[in-house]
Structure formats: structure tokens, C-alpha cells
Motif scaffolding. Structure first.
Motif, PDB file in Angstrom:
ATOM      1  N   UNK A 100     -10.039  -1.417 -14.394  1.00 30.23           N
ATOM      2  CA  UNK A 100      -9.852  -2.701 -13.709  1.00 30.23           C
ATOM      3  C   UNK A 100      -9.438  -2.476 -12.267  1.00 30.23           C
ATOM      4  N   UNK A 101      -8.546  -1.518 -12.050  1.00 28.73           N
ATOM      5  CA  UNK A 101      -8.043  -1.265 -10.695  1.00 28.73           C
ATOM      6  C   UNK A 101      -9.113  -0.628  -9.792  1.00 28.73           C
ATOM      7  N   UNK A 102      -9.787   0.366 -10.359  1.00 30.04           N
ATOM      8  CA  UNK A 102     -10.694   1.132  -9.522  1.00 30.04           C
ATOM      9  C   UNK A 102     -12.153   0.845  -9.821  1.00 30.04           C
ATOM     10  N   UNK A 103     -12.434  -0.103 -10.680  1.00 29.40           N
ATOM     11  CA  UNK A 103     -13.813  -0.400 -11.054  1.00 29.40           C
ATOM     12  C   UNK A 103     -14.647  -0.938  -9.903  1.00 29.40           C
ATOM     13  N   UNK A 104     -14.036  -1.641  -8.990  1.00 31.04           N
ATOM     14  CA  UNK A 104     -14.789  -2.228  -7.873  1.00 31.04           C
ATOM     15  C   UNK A 104     -15.002  -1.245  -6.748  1.00 31.04           C
ATOM     16  N   UNK A 105     -14.359  -0.109  -6.794  1.00 31.95           N
ATOM     17  CA  UNK A 105     -14.477   0.887  -5.742  1.00 31.95           C
ATOM     18  C   UNK A 105     -15.747   1.721  -5.950  1.00 31.95           C
TER      19      UNK A 105
END
Length: 110
Positions: A100-105
Motif C-alpha cells: 500500500x505504501x510503496x505500490x504507487x512508486x
């Protein structure tokens, strides 16, 4: 045929100095032995009754003390459970979903 012995001849071998308190010179030795035996049985029965009452009272007191200890132990257990729940609420480490935290990166930045 039974020969009747007068009481004064039947009891004269008993010394006045060693006779029991409830010895009656008007009765035969056998009668007095029977009376003494019955008196001892009654005393023994009374002692048994007294001991039974003491034991019952002691058992009742011990049961009350055990109940009080059990109640205190149960109360202590409940307090410890509440403290554990409170502790878990305050210091629980929530699991972090890194996707969730790094999925958009972009994958090359990770």
C-alpha cells in the motif's frame, strides 16, 4: 441351684481408697463394673462429639478461607486480563502493508 451372696460379702475385697467415684457399695462388683464401663463409654462418646464439632467448625472456617482466596485469585486474574487488553490496545504494532505504501512508486525507485 444358685446361692445368693450377700452384698457385704460380694464387695468387701474392694478397697475404699481405690474405688471409683461412682462405686456403690450397695451393689455387686459386676454391677459397679458395668456402671463404670457405661460411664467411660459415655465420656468417650462425648469426647467424640466434641471433636466432631471442632472438626466441622474447622472445616467450615477452612472452606470460607479457601473461598476468599479463590475469589481474590479470580479478581487478580481478571485485573491482569484487563491490563493485558489495555496494554495490547496501547502498544499494538499494527502490521504495515508495504504494498500500500510503496505500490504507487515506480519499481526502480524502490
Amino acid at each position: 441351684m444358685h446361692v445368693q451372696m450377700p452384698h457385704e460379702n460380694d464387695t468387701e475385697d474392694i478397697s475404699d481408697a481405690v474405688t471409683p467415684d461412682n462405686y456403690d457399695h450397695r451393689h455387686s462388683k459386676e454391677w459397679n463394673k458395668l456402671v463404670e464401663k457405661k460411664a467411660q463409654e459415655m465420656e468417650d462418646e462425648e469426647k467424640i462429639q466434641i471433636n466432631m464439632k471442632k472438626k466441622a467448625k474447622q472445616a467450615k472456617e477452612e472452606a470460607a478461607a479457601k473461598a476468599a482466596r479463590d475469589k481474590a485469585r479470580e479478581h487478580q486474574n481478571r485485573l491482569m486480563q484487563l491490563e493485558r487488553k489495555e496494554h495490547n490496545k496501547r502498544f499494538k504494532n499494527p502490521s504495515v502493508d508495504f504494498s500500500e505504501l510503496y505500490g504507487s512508486m515506480a519499481p526502480d525507485l524502490v
